[in-house]
Design an enzyme around this catalytic site. Structure first.
Site, mmCIF file in Angstrom:
data_model
loop_
_atom_site.group_PDB
_atom_site.id
_atom_site.type_symbol
_atom_site.label_atom_id
_atom_site.label_comp_id
_atom_site.label_asym_id
_atom_site.label_seq_id
_atom_site.Cartn_x
_atom_site.Cartn_y
_atom_site.Cartn_z
ATOM 1 C CB ALA A 1 -0.914 0.000 1.219
ATOM 2 C CB VAL B 1 5.143 1.405 3.629
ATOM 3 C CG1 VAL B 1 4.731 2.847 3.304
ATOM 4 C CG2 VAL B 1 4.507 0.964 4.942
ATOM 5 C CE LYS B 2 3.225 0.208 -4.841
ATOM 6 N NZ LYS B 2 2.148 -0.020 -5.853
ATOM 7 C CB ILE B 3 8.315 5.056 -0.261
ATOM 8 C CG1 ILE B 3 7.632 4.827 1.090
ATOM 9 C CG2 ILE B 3 8.888 6.468 -0.341
ATOM 10 C CD1 ILE B 3 8.572 4.948 2.289
ATOM 11 C CB THR C 1 7.206 -1.917 -1.843
ATOM 12 O OG1 THR C 1 6.907 -3.139 -1.153
ATOM 13 C CG2 THR C 1 7.274 -2.184 -3.337
#
Length: 220
Positions: free
Chosen positions: A58, A84-86, A107
């Site tokens: 996400a 956690v997508k950054i 991620t």
């Protein structure tokens, strides 16, 4: 090899997770907006559908360092299997370095070059998400970027995985895995194209017709 549904559409997620042996779901702010459901609610409902043992990637919406930190910590608190997508902007890379030191599962997303992937892996990202088709669209080669990332990870003994995204056709997915990619986030539309084939459907129908014509029943 890992397979993720690239969507925030709860009906599609429920449908495909009931058919395929998925490892989880990946979503981004655009997919969440398209589904008309905020990220916090989406993540909760996705885990209810796929089970708590799967993984959900996400993404934060914030673009500056301080806000990325705050949003990432919030997203990470929702579930132990949230990654956690950054995005790998300068602000994002700065945040990845800090958050990885805190033990957060990250991620690094929107990776466009192997150089960016190297920096994100060095900073501590658990996954690198190159956008295969978008890389192709800027006159580069998405699969070659994947291949370079995999070689880099293997040569340095990193535990980072390459999670491909932004696929537009089944050939890209196949070439991604042949290049050594560890996981693919695939849209429901593309999953359908990959899973089905007219030859297979015709063969199954032919088997049924032959059996019925002889025995008049589907009993074995």
């Amino acid at each position: 090899m890992e397979l993720f549904i690239d969507s925030a559409d709860l009906r599609e997620i429920e449908y495909w997770s009931g058919i395929l042996p998925i490892d989880g779901v990946a979503c981004n702010p655009s997919l969440v907006a398209r589904a008309g459901i905020r990220t916090a609610e989406a993540v909760q409902k996705i885990f209810e559908i796929i089970g708590n043992d799967k993984r959900v990637h996400a993404q934060v919406v914030a673009t500056d360092f301080a806000d990325i930190l705050n949003q990432a910590r919030l997203v990470s608190s929702w579930h132990e299997n949230v990654f956690v997508k950054i995005p790998v902007t300068l602000e994002g890379l700065k945040a990845i370095k800090i958050l990885a030191q805190e033990g957060m599962k990250i991620t690094a997303t929107a990776v466009a070059t192997a150089h960016q992937g190297f920096l994100a892996a060095k900073a501590g990202a658990a996954y690198l998400a190159p956008y295969v088709n978008r890389i192709d669209n800027i006159s580069s080669n998405g699969v070659e970027v994947v291949r370079d990332l995999v070689r880099m990870i293997d040569s340095h003994g990193w535990e980072t995985k390459v999670l491909g995204a932004s696929f537009k056709n089944s050939r890209q997915v196949l070439e991604f895995f042949l290049a050594g990619g560890h996981g693919a986030a695939v849209s429901p539309e593309l999953l359908k194209a990959i899973a089905q084939h007219p030859l297979t459907d015709a063969s199954a129908e032919g088997f049924l017709e032959d059996y019925l014509s002889t025995f008049g029943t589907t009993e074995l």
